[in-house]
Design a protein around this motif. Structure first.
Motif, PDB file in Angstrom:
ATOM      1  N   LEU A  90      21.768  35.566 -90.310  1.00  0.00           N
ATOM      2  CA  LEU A  90      20.864  34.886 -89.391  1.00  0.00           C
ATOM      3  C   LEU A  90      21.598  33.771 -88.640  1.00  0.00           C
ATOM      4  N   ALA A  91      22.345  32.943 -89.390  1.00  0.00           N
ATOM      5  CA  ALA A  91      23.078  31.833 -88.781  1.00  0.00           C
ATOM      6  C   ALA A  91      24.163  32.335 -87.833  1.00  0.00           C
ATOM      7  N   GLY A 103      12.913  41.764 -87.178  1.00  0.00           N
ATOM      8  CA  GLY A 103      12.411  40.926 -86.101  1.00  0.00           C
ATOM      9  C   GLY A 103      12.911  39.497 -86.205  1.00  0.00           C
ATOM     10  N   ILE A 104      12.998  38.976 -87.460  1.00  0.00           N
ATOM     11  CA  ILE A 104      13.526  37.631 -87.668  1.00  0.00           C
ATOM     12  C   ILE A 104      14.985  37.561 -87.220  1.00  0.00           C
ATOM     13  N   LEU A 105      15.778  38.587 -87.578  1.00  0.00           N
ATOM     14  CA  LEU A 105      17.179  38.608 -87.172  1.00  0.00           C
ATOM     15  C   LEU A 105      17.314  38.753 -85.660  1.00  0.00           C
ATOM     16  N   GLY A 112      31.685  33.077 -86.376  1.00  0.00           N
ATOM     17  CA  GLY A 112      32.669  33.843 -87.131  1.00  0.00           C
ATOM     18  C   GLY A 112      32.819  33.362 -88.557  1.00  0.00           C
ATOM     19  N   VAL A 113      32.773  32.058 -88.760  1.00  0.00           N
ATOM     20  CA  VAL A 113      32.873  31.493 -90.106  1.00  0.00           C
ATOM     21  C   VAL A 113      31.704  31.971 -90.968  1.00  0.00           C
ATOM     22  N   CYS A 114      30.489  31.935 -90.416  1.00  0.00           N
ATOM     23  CA  CYS A 114      29.321  32.398 -91.167  1.00  0.00           C
ATOM     24  C   CYS A 114      29.443  33.881 -91.527  1.00  0.00           C
ATOM     25  N   ALA A 115      29.887  34.702 -90.572  1.00  0.00           N
ATOM     26  CA  ALA A 115      29.995  36.137 -90.825  1.00  0.00           C
ATOM     27  C   ALA A 115      31.016  36.454 -91.914  1.00  0.00           C
TER      28      ALA A 115
END
Length: 422
Positions: free
Chosen positions: A240-241, A371-373, A412-415
């Motif tokens: 999500l982030a 839907g949230i994503l 990219g860091v979150c992924a």
């Protein structure tokens, strides 16, 4: 070994023949292409000159206001489309009634946008149109977790991802060469209508009348917040982030592309000395590159075992190319920028869509959670106009490009922190 999704595939959808799955994927691609055609034609070509004519001394702030209003309804629509269709029970399935109703609302609102003669009317019509189109998007993409088997998910994600560059290319060119604004809206509505009904009639959804419906709960703040319980899942929250930050980069820059070309690069420096044509050329270069990358990604999407890592690399690549125009406001650099965005977002869009489906926590709420994503990819539109306008006024367009690069790097860091169980 394959990446393990958040819930078992056999409970998510029935087994289907690859040929049937691929036919459905192709029809989803066509419908999604027509939707992106609408978005891009309106946002990049039809709307900016009208805003400039109606509010010549406040075009940036007016565009920010319209985009913010539209983005608020976008976030609501993306959540509502999945949540409402999750609970829909009919002989035509869970998704089809919502799909058809949102299509109808869209084609009614488009001519209203075409004849709008005041900022006030635009401020009413545009959010309503964006609500209808994004409701449609949420319902349309819910077919992926509903009806696509895991071993075909990469192909289907690539097919839908291909709809983005095709839609951008068709949207900006159809709108750019329309004789007037109203004709432009009509031209955009035609493929949207034909391809929506092609999907509904040629690949009908099965009935949902026998599916169980979760019990209704009294509406309260607690039950509303409970709808977002999926965010407690670590991988879901990181996805999500990452999606939010990546699209914050995209919206912050692309939302002002017309004015970047006109005021930062200079319309006189573009081919034919016209800002609208310059935007059309840039988006065409971006989409052709995006198209080529998507075709390649489609082949590898079902074979990649480190989806989150590749999504992270695409985000870091987007950060690098977004910094390029800050160095020099000239047309060749903008062409390189468009090429680089097409390359990185082409890879990102396909694999991030697959990653979003892989982290869905439960089949019963797949539409709601997807839907949230999806809303996380559109929510930046709520804040990006205000942020971008403030950055432009305070530091100029170079500061805007640096901001976009920074948030793409954070995406990219979150992924890269996402861990899919194998």
């Amino acid at each position: 070994m394959t990446e393990k999704i958040g819930f078992a595939a056999p409970t998510r959808q029935p087994k289907v023949l690859p040929s049937k799955t691929r036919r459905l994927a192709i029809l989803l691609f066509l419908a999604y292409s027509s939707l992106i055609t609408l978005f891009q034609g309106v946002q990049n070509i039809l709307l900016p000159p009208v805003v400039q004519r109606l509010a010549p001394d406040a075009k940036v702030s007016t565009m920010a206001l319209l985009a913010t209003l539209a983005s608020v309804t976008t976030v609501i629509a993306l959540f509502a489309g999945g949540a409402v269709s999750d609970r829909t029970r009919s002989r035509w399935g869970r998704r089809t009634p919502s799909l058809v109703l949102s299509w109808l609302a869209g084609v009614i609102l488009m001519p209203v946008m075409g004849i709008a003669g005041s900022v006030t009317l635009l401020a009413v019509a545009m959010p309503l149109l964006w609500f209808a189109l994004n409701y449609y998007q949420s319902v349309l993409l819910a077919a992926l977790p509903d009806r696509i088997p895991e071993n075909e998910l990469g192909f289907a994600s690539a097919a839908v991802g291909l709809g983005a560059p095709v839609g951008i290319f068709c949207g900006v060119n159809l709108a750019a060469f329309a004789s007037n604004v109203l004709v432009g809206y009509i031209l955009l509505a035609i493929p949207f209508t034909i391809l929506t009904w092609a999907l509904v009639l040629l690949e009908p959804e099965g009935p949902s009348v026998d599916m169980s419906v979760p019990p209704r709960q009294p509406m309260s703040l607690i039950t509303l917040l409970a709808q977002f319980s999926s965010v407690r899942d670590r991988n879901f929250a990181l996805a999500l982030a990452s999606r939010f930050l990546m699209f914050l980069c995209y919206f912050s820059v692309s939302g002002y592309m017309f004015y970047i070309v006109q005021d930062y690069v200079g319309a006189a420096k573009t081919p034919f000395g016209n800002a609208a044509t310059g935007v059309s050329i840039l988006l065409s270069v971006m989409t052709v590159t995006w198209l080529v990358v998507t075709l390649g990604s489609g082949y590898f999407a079902d074979r990649i075992r480190r989806t989150a890592l590749v999504v992270a690399l695409a985000s870091f690549g987007a950060a690098i190319v977004t910094m390029l125009p800050a160095a020099s406001p000239n047309w060749p650099v903008m062409l390189v920028f468009a090429l680089g965005i097409g390359l990185t977002f082409g890879a990102y869009f396909v694999l991030d869509l697959k990653l979003a489906i892989l982290v869905l926590p439960a089949p019963e709420t797949a539409g709601r959670d997807l839907g949230i994503l999806l809303a996380a990819g559109s929510a930046p539109g709520v804040i990006s106009p205000v942020i971008a306008a403030s950055i432009i006024e305070g530091g100029g367009y170079p500061a805007l490009f640096f901001f976009g690069a920074a948030v793409a790097a954070l995406a990219g860091v979150c992924a890269i922190l996402i861990r899919i169980v194998r």
